[in-house]
Design an enzyme around this catalytic site. Structure first.
Site, PDB file in Angstrom:
ATOM      1  N   CYS A   2       0.821  -1.195   0.000  1.00 12.43           N
ATOM      2  CA  CYS A   2       0.000   0.000   0.000  1.00 12.43           C
ATOM      3  C   CYS A   2       0.862   1.255   0.000  1.00 12.43           C
ATOM      4  O   CYS A   2       2.077   1.196   0.102  1.00 12.43           O
ATOM      5  CB  CYS A   2      -0.909   0.026   1.235  1.00 12.43           C
ATOM      6  SG  CYS A   2      -1.955  -1.437   1.411  1.00 12.43           S
ATOM      7  N   LEU A  51      -3.042  -1.780  -2.541  1.00 19.22           N
ATOM      8  CA  LEU A  51      -2.788  -2.727  -3.623  1.00 19.22           C
ATOM      9  C   LEU A  51      -3.106  -4.102  -3.045  1.00 19.22           C
ATOM     10  O   LEU A  51      -2.378  -4.609  -2.190  1.00 19.22           O
ATOM     11  CB  LEU A  51      -1.329  -2.651  -4.085  1.00 19.22           C
ATOM     12  CG  LEU A  51      -0.892  -3.663  -5.144  1.00 19.22           C
ATOM     13  CD1 LEU A  51      -1.689  -3.479  -6.427  1.00 19.22           C
ATOM     14  CD2 LEU A  51       0.599  -3.543  -5.428  1.00 19.22           C
ATOM     15  N   GLY A 362      16.394 -10.552  -6.982  1.00 22.16           N
ATOM     16  CA  GLY A 362      17.619 -11.001  -6.310  1.00 22.16           C
ATOM     17  C   GLY A 362      18.299  -9.941  -5.477  1.00 22.16           C
ATOM     18  O   GLY A 362      19.463 -10.134  -5.083  1.00 22.16           O
TER      19      GLY A 362
END
Length: 637
Positions: A2, A51, A362
């Protein structure tokens, strides 16, 4: 995942306008396009842009409250161990209304107060209002994956995920912090706890802030320990590392939306693809980016890994016309940001978001397992210091007599190494990191700007980080310093902003704090053995990854701006950096800026990183200082 925002007025009788909180959250809508939440109670207001990743139902809306309505939280991030924490809290009598992770923070705080932070395994930034104590708690995760900015004014405190949200408050001025800009020109980023805006601060990683009775108290809650060193046999340590990595990946696969991997083709992202492939059924989605210039292009390496693991693979080649995105970058990054790899990162996140909502990457492997070439340079520097002085002088003169070479050439790297070898360890390491050193600044700065920042040694930031790692070797002190600043202030800012600009959540298994703690406790020769980088990590992946992936030298996520500034970017840079508006700022001598542009264009020197920093600084000014409260990017350059 969010975007968060909020304000606390220090006068309990004051009233926060809900419209202000809505303007703040609207400025960061890209961080959470799925929902908006605003909660206001008199002198305190919290906002959230959501989100939706875990528990997509309305029950997981934020800001969220506890059972009796005395605690309210707005949260950004993921708590990866929330499912493990929940049973004990339920046995303690706590009632959960959602299936997500946010509620776990509320109930842990009810049980343990600030100590709840030590139980959280994840990436997070949150603001929690405790109505009983009339206290606002702001907190940020251990490694600094999620950002948190705040402005402490005489009448209140404003906080948000991004400065642009804070600037929606008319009491917060949009003014440059010239001391911070002085730091930016050294490092290419503004090191925490400063920000580029006067009066706006960053909460450092692994810290919390308590706001009570008009006072703000900032404290560290976690530190990384490099001792005692692990002494088990190498095979046992390799087995433990593999177990930790499997767990870190598995925890980051919890999601109610599609997941993929950002694949560079290097060891770290390739390892994540391999571990994810073992953890889930079906094909893994991978996303890679490259360039037309072969020296910068890693697509062949990424394809090798994608073929090996039979992934659903997508690629994008970045063209020079992508520089038209620079005004958007300047707006999204909020601060001047000198890492040119922000551009391809922005584009790969845009591509990935077309297929997935969550991506693994990564990040963090280089700092923990000593993967940067500059760590090998530290070792070479230690060897150099033990050579008799007369021999050192001959070797140094020979190295400095080499031609400059191109930025990706071996000759270029040798010269950069040699230019710093005569310095003590901390200034030597700084030389490999800095964009503008003091000598260049003295000729670049105007007399007025130089006087304004006189007496501020920007290398104190790095020196303080080295001093904080007292007792460590130069090699481990360098890695520790990177974890304090380069990682959270550059790499993680780059990924957070580039991903959230496209409403994409990016998770980093190598930044699981248990993986980081394990790596810190390893003897250095299990990370950098001779000049072999990431020794133990390569050992655990040797039966998993293609042999060519394990053997390839580190390339780094470079961008061919060296070439672009001689061609596609040349005219744009000249116009922006030398026009009347840029000159009127009074920072730089125009003739020096012109010299950088001309020398680079003629191929007499490689000023690309310096020119990029100057360009992004000017675009930041035009976006936020010339247009206070900027609620949209510039239309163009």
């Amino acid at each position: 995942m969010c975007g968060i925002a909020g304000k606390l007025a220090f006068d309990p009788g004051a009233t926060i306008a809900p419209g202000l909180i809505r303007r703040m959250t609207a400025a960061i809508r890209h961080r959470g396009p799925d929902d908006e939440g605003v909660w206001v109670d008199g002198s305190v207001g919290l906002g959230n842009r959501r989100l939706a990743i875990i528990d997509l139902s309305p029950r997981a809306r934020q800001p969220m409250t506890n059972e009796d309505g005395t605690l309210h939280v707005t949260f950004n991030g993921e708590i990866y161990n929330f499912q493990a924490l929940r049973p004990a809290l339920e046995r303690g009598g706590h009632t959960f209304r959602s299936e997500g992770d946010t509620e776990t923070i509320l109930h842990l705080y009810e049980e343990e107060g600030i100590n709840c932070l030590r139980h959280l395994r994840g990436m997070f930034a949150f603001g929690l209002w405790d109505a009983r104590r009339r206290t606002l708690l702001l907190a940020r995760d251990r490694l600094g994956k999620k950002p948190l900015f705040y402005h402490h004014g005489p009448d209140g405190l404003v906080f948000a995920s991004e400065p642009k949200a804070i600037l929606q408050d008319p009491t917060v001025p949009a003014e440059p912090d010239v001391d911070a800009l002085h730091h930016f020109l050294t490092y290419g980023y503004v090191p925490n706890p400063r920000s580029a805006f006067l009066g706006i601060r960053k909460l450092p990683p692994a810290h919390y802030a308590l706001v009570r009775d008009g006072r703000v108290t900032v404290e560290r809650y976690w530190s990384l320990a490099y001792s005692p060193k692990r002494t088990e046999p190498e095979p046992a340590l390799a087995e433990e590392l593999m177990s930790l990595l499997h767990e870190a990946v598995r925890l980051r696969l919890v999601s109610d939306v599609p997941i993929g991997v950002l694949l560079s083709g290097g060891l770290d992202s390739s390892a994540i693809v391999a571990l994810m492939r073992q953890a889930i059924p079906g094909r893994v989605r991978t996303f890679s980016i490259g360039f037309d210039e072969p020296a910068y292009d890693e697509l062949a390496h990424a394809r090798r890994v994608a073929r090996h693991f039979e992934t659903e693979h997508r690629e994008l080649v970045v063209k020079p016309d992508a520089v038209s995105l620079l005004p958007r970058l300047a707006w999204h990054f909020d601060e001047p940001f000198g890492d040119s790899s922000a551009l391809p990162t922005f584009l790969i996140c845009e591509m990935a978001r077309e297929s997935v909502t969550v991506a693994l990457n990564g990040d963090g492997g280089d700092e923990s397992f000593l993967g940067y070439d500059r760590y090998r340079a530290v070792v070479l520097g230690d060897w150099y210091d033990r050579i008799p002085a007369p021999v050192r002088g001959v070797a140094l003169r020979a190295a400095l007599a080499l031609p400059h070479g191109t930025p990706k050439s071996r000759v270029y790297g040798i010269r950069r190494l040699a230019e710093a070898l005569g310095l003590p360890p901390t200034p030597r390491y700084a030389r490999w990191l800095t964009v503008f050193d003091d000598a260049r600044k003295r000729t670049l700065y105007t007399a007025d700007f130089g006087a304004r920042v006189a007496g501020i040694d920007t290398l104190d930031v790095l020196a303080d980080a080295f001093r904080a790692s007292a007792g460590l070797t130069d090699l481990e002190a360098a890695a520790h310093a990177d974890l304090q600043h380069y990682l959270p202030d550059d790499l993680l800012v780059k990924m957070d902003i580039a991903s959230m600009a496209h409403s994409l959540e990016v998770r980093s298994p190598f930044l699981d704090h248990r993986v980081v703690e394990f790596a810190a406790a390893l003897p250095a020769n299990l990370k950098l053995r001779g000049l072999t980088q990431k020794y133990l990590l390569k050992r655990v992946m040797r039966d998993v990854l293609p042999r060519a992936t394990l053997r390839r030298p580190k390339m780094g996520f470079g961008v061919p701006i060296d070439h672009w500034f001689r061609h596609e970017l040349r005219e744009v840079a000249h116009d922006l950096l030398l026009d009347a508006r840029a000159r009127q700022r009074g920072y730089f001598r125009p003739e020096e800026v012109a010299r950088y542009l001309d020398e680079h264009a003629r191929g007499e020197a490689h000023h690309h990183n310096r020119l990029w920093a100057l360009l992004m600084l000017e675009l930041w000014h035009r976006t936020f200082i010339d247009r206070p409260g900027a609620d949209r990017p510039l239309d163009g350059m």
